[in-house]
Design a protein around this motif. Sequence first.
Motif, PDB file in Angstrom:
ATOM      1  N   ARG A 206      28.060  48.067  49.411  1.00  0.00           N
ATOM      2  CA  ARG A 206      28.913  48.692  49.404  1.00  0.00           C
ATOM      3  C   ARG A 206      28.622  50.299  49.020  1.00  0.00           C
ATOM      4  NH1 ARG A 206      32.111  52.000  47.699  1.00  0.00           N
ATOM      5  NH2 ARG A 206      34.397  52.748  47.392  1.00  0.00           N
ATOM      6  N   THR A 207      27.729  50.439  47.558  1.00  0.00           N
ATOM      7  CA  THR A 207      26.944  51.595  46.982  1.00  0.00           C
ATOM      8  C   THR A 207      26.191  52.004  47.930  1.00  0.00           C
ATOM      9  OG1 THR A 207      27.407  49.696  45.100  1.00  0.00           O
ATOM     10  CG2 THR A 207      26.102  51.611  44.857  1.00  0.00           C
ATOM     11  N   PRO A 208      26.297  53.450  47.787  1.00  0.00           N
ATOM     12  CA  PRO A 208      26.137  54.318  48.510  1.00  0.00           C
ATOM     13  C   PRO A 208      24.697  54.123  48.620  1.00  0.00           C
ATOM     14  CG  PRO A 208      27.421  55.317  48.044  1.00  0.00           C
ATOM     15  CD  PRO A 208      27.111  53.782  47.748  1.00  0.00           C
ATOM     16  N   MET A 209      24.127  53.959  47.139  1.00  0.00           N
ATOM     17  CA  MET A 209      22.706  53.963  46.643  1.00  0.00           C
ATOM     18  C   MET A 209      21.644  52.480  47.530  1.00  0.00           C
ATOM     19  SD  MET A 209      21.414  55.391  42.872  1.00  0.00           S
ATOM     20  CE  MET A 209      21.684  57.397  42.808  1.00  0.00           C
ATOM     21  N   GLY A 210      23.088  51.076  47.866  1.00  0.00           N
ATOM     22  CA  GLY A 210      22.284  50.124  47.926  1.00  0.00           C
ATOM     23  C   GLY A 210      21.934  49.387  46.889  1.00  0.00           C
ATOM     24  N   ARG A 211      22.428  49.656  45.742  1.00  0.00           N
ATOM     25  CA  ARG A 211      21.076  48.509  44.552  1.00  0.00           C
ATOM     26  C   ARG A 211      22.292  48.501  43.681  1.00  0.00           C
ATOM     27  NH1 ARG A 211      19.567  51.597  40.492  1.00  0.00           N
ATOM     28  NH2 ARG A 211      18.650  54.004  41.235  1.00  0.00           N
ATOM     29  N   LEU A 212      22.099  47.753  42.597  1.00  0.00           N
ATOM     30  CA  LEU A 212      23.521  47.098  41.373  1.00  0.00           C
ATOM     31  C   LEU A 212      22.847  48.407  40.334  1.00  0.00           C
ATOM     32  CD1 LEU A 212      22.981  43.778  40.868  1.00  0.00           C
ATOM     33  CD2 LEU A 212      25.070  45.499  41.295  1.00  0.00           C
ATOM     34  N   ILE A 213      22.719  49.497  39.079  1.00  0.00           N
ATOM     35  CA  ILE A 213      22.803  49.989  38.311  1.00  0.00           C
ATOM     36  C   ILE A 213      21.990  49.792  37.083  1.00  0.00           C
ATOM     37  CG2 ILE A 213      23.365  52.073  36.697  1.00  0.00           C
ATOM     38  CD1 ILE A 213      24.053  52.157  39.590  1.00  0.00           C
ATOM     39  N   GLU A 214      20.943  49.600  36.320  1.00  0.00           N
ATOM     40  CA  GLU A 214      20.322  49.306  35.809  1.00  0.00           C
ATOM     41  C   GLU A 214      20.330  50.012  34.319  1.00  0.00           C
ATOM     42  OE1 GLU A 214      17.839  47.039  36.197  1.00  0.00           O
ATOM     43  OE2 GLU A 214      17.779  47.204  38.000  1.00  0.00           O
ATOM     44  N   THR A 215      21.012  48.816  33.055  1.00  0.00           N
ATOM     45  CA  THR A 215      21.386  49.308  31.771  1.00  0.00           C
ATOM     46  C   THR A 215      20.676  50.510  31.505  1.00  0.00           C
ATOM     47  OG1 THR A 215      19.548  48.089  30.920  1.00  0.00           O
ATOM     48  CG2 THR A 215      22.313  46.966  31.355  1.00  0.00           C
ATOM     49  N   GLU A 216      19.588  50.748  31.925  1.00  0.00           N
ATOM     50  CA  GLU A 216      18.224  51.646  31.189  1.00  0.00           C
ATOM     51  C   GLU A 216      18.745  53.063  31.762  1.00  0.00           C
ATOM     52  OE1 GLU A 216      17.061  49.296  32.458  1.00  0.00           O
ATOM     53  OE2 GLU A 216      15.734  48.196  30.389  1.00  0.00           O
ATOM     54  N   GLU A 217      19.240  53.199  32.886  1.00  0.00           N
ATOM     55  CA  GLU A 217      19.960  54.311  33.125  1.00  0.00           C
ATOM     56  C   GLU A 217      21.686  55.038  32.568  1.00  0.00           C
ATOM     57  OE1 GLU A 217      18.553  53.968  38.028  1.00  0.00           O
ATOM     58  OE2 GLU A 217      19.852  52.771  37.657  1.00  0.00           O
ATOM     59  N   VAL A 218      22.260  53.605  32.596  1.00  0.00           N
ATOM     60  CA  VAL A 218      23.235  54.360  32.020  1.00  0.00           C
ATOM     61  C   VAL A 218      23.133  54.490  30.349  1.00  0.00           C
ATOM     62  CG1 VAL A 218      25.674  53.302  30.681  1.00  0.00           C
ATOM     63  CG2 VAL A 218      25.012  52.519  32.968  1.00  0.00           C
ATOM     64  N   ALA A 219      21.993  54.221  29.868  1.00  0.00           N
ATOM     65  CA  ALA A 219      20.972  54.692  28.160  1.00  0.00           C
ATOM     66  C   ALA A 219      20.829  55.874  28.897  1.00  0.00           C
ATOM     67  CB  ALA A 219      20.319  53.736  27.788  1.00  0.00           C
ATOM     68  N   ARG A 220      19.682  56.269  29.915  1.00  0.00           N
ATOM     69  CA  ARG A 220      20.183  57.803  29.627  1.00  0.00           C
ATOM     70  C   ARG A 220      20.855  58.280  29.527  1.00  0.00           C
ATOM     71  NH1 ARG A 220      15.155  55.425  33.340  1.00  0.00           N
ATOM     72  NH2 ARG A 220      16.704  56.414  34.582  1.00  0.00           N
ATOM     73  N   MET A 221      22.222  58.179  30.168  1.00  0.00           N
ATOM     74  CA  MET A 221      22.838  58.983  30.211  1.00  0.00           C
ATOM     75  C   MET A 221      23.508  58.878  29.266  1.00  0.00           C
ATOM     76  SD  MET A 221      25.594  61.681  31.992  1.00  0.00           S
ATOM     77  CE  MET A 221      25.540  61.142  33.503  1.00  0.00           C
ATOM     78  N   ALA A 222      23.527  58.285  28.362  1.00  0.00           N
ATOM     79  CA  ALA A 222      24.125  58.057  27.024  1.00  0.00           C
ATOM     80  C   ALA A 222      23.215  58.964  26.597  1.00  0.00           C
ATOM     81  CB  ALA A 222      24.360  56.513  26.534  1.00  0.00           C
ATOM     82  N   VAL A 223      22.336  58.991  25.617  1.00  0.00           N
ATOM     83  CA  VAL A 223      21.509  59.581  24.985  1.00  0.00           C
ATOM     84  C   VAL A 223      21.665  61.595  25.995  1.00  0.00           C
ATOM     85  CG1 VAL A 223      19.249  60.832  25.124  1.00  0.00           C
ATOM     86  CG2 VAL A 223      19.178  58.397  25.274  1.00  0.00           C
ATOM     87  N   PHE A 224      21.929  61.499  26.630  1.00  0.00           N
ATOM     88  CA  PHE A 224      21.943  63.228  26.970  1.00  0.00           C
ATOM     89  C   PHE A 224      23.219  64.049  26.513  1.00  0.00           C
ATOM     90  CE2 PHE A 224      24.633  66.002  29.867  1.00  0.00           C
ATOM     91  CZ  PHE A 224      23.794  66.895  30.046  1.00  0.00           C
ATOM     92  N   LEU A 225      24.682  62.871  26.983  1.00  0.00           N
ATOM     93  CA  LEU A 225      25.949  63.174  26.806  1.00  0.00           C
ATOM     94  C   LEU A 225      25.252  63.025  24.433  1.00  0.00           C
ATOM     95  CD1 LEU A 225      27.864  61.329  28.275  1.00  0.00           C
ATOM     96  CD2 LEU A 225      28.187  63.652  28.287  1.00  0.00           C
ATOM     97  N   ALA A 226      25.042  62.384  23.803  1.00  0.00           N
ATOM     98  CA  ALA A 226      24.763  62.227  22.638  1.00  0.00           C
ATOM     99  C   ALA A 226      24.121  63.809  22.224  1.00  0.00           C
ATOM    100  CB  ALA A 226      24.221  60.819  22.092  1.00  0.00           C
TER     101      ALA A 226
END
Length: 250
Positions: A206-226
């Motif tokens: 169901r995901t256009p990228m065809g895979r699950l998200i990795e925790t590190e990918e969320v973490a990189r967005m958190a670093v950017f926003l912080a």
Amino acid sequence: MTGALTGRCALITGGASGIGLAVARAFRAEGASLVLLDLDPAAASVAEELGETLAVKGSVTRKADIVAAFDAAEVRFGPVDICLANAGVSQNAPTLSVSEEEWERVISINLTGVFLTAQEAGRRMIAQGGGSLLLMASMYGIVAAPERIGYCASKAGVAMMAKALSCEWAREGVRVNALAPGYVRTPFLDDLAQRGRLDLDRLKARTPMGRLIETEEVARMAVFLASEQASAVTGQVMAVDGGWTAYGYL
Ligand SMILES: NC(=O)c1ccc[n+]([C@@H]2O[C@H](COP(=O)([O-])OP(=O)(O)OC[C@H]3O[C@@H](n4cnc5c(N)ncnc54)[C@H](O)[C@@H]3O)[C@@H](O)[C@H]2O)c1
């Protein structure tokens, strides 16, 4: 070497596992000192492993525990200028079978816990002249799914909280953003899959990228926003979902 968060102090709730742990690692790698507020005593070994990290055992449902974590951070590292209100639980059952107690449990951790953490962070950041506050929503705060009534309602509330607080605190120098991950590979997800409540292959399809998200990918967005890289970004609900919420076809 200086990182994007050198000299900063970050408080993360639910930092002992999953996404919170990945953000803790990423914040440390960028030079921040950390305080982890978690119910799980495993936070202590995480703190030992990461260094410059303090673990405080407590619940986001108790204001006194949150205040104690901020106080401990200030004593050890100085004022908290980054806070990630991440602690959360799943709720996955047909709505007609959800008891009032189960509803209260999810709302008290996922919504009230984020409110109490955000309120304490905001109080201190305003007094300090600014900060970056991140709230953990979910793509299920943006789009819906059946049999997750407390989860969807709480995460939509968190997403709106980020917008409302961003308007209220922008002139005080406090930026407030929410993260809205898709299905991320964590113990939270493994638990649901093991209980037969999720079919990981169908979710990937169901995901256009065809895979699950990795925790590190969320973490990189958190670093950017912080970080100062996001100095004009506030009131946003950032999906990190491989395209899930964009997709509206078959
Ligand atoms: N995994 C996913 O696919 C996914 C997707 C979107 C959003 N999220 C959200 O991300 C956040 C973290 O999820 P995860 O997948 O890393 O889960 P996880 O279960 O791996 O980690 C959650 C952490 O929160 C802690 N915690 C739970 N209740 C607490 C409380 N009352 N007080 C303090 N700490 C508490 C747990 O001990 C644990 O360390 C949650 O808010 C979740 O809703 C997860």
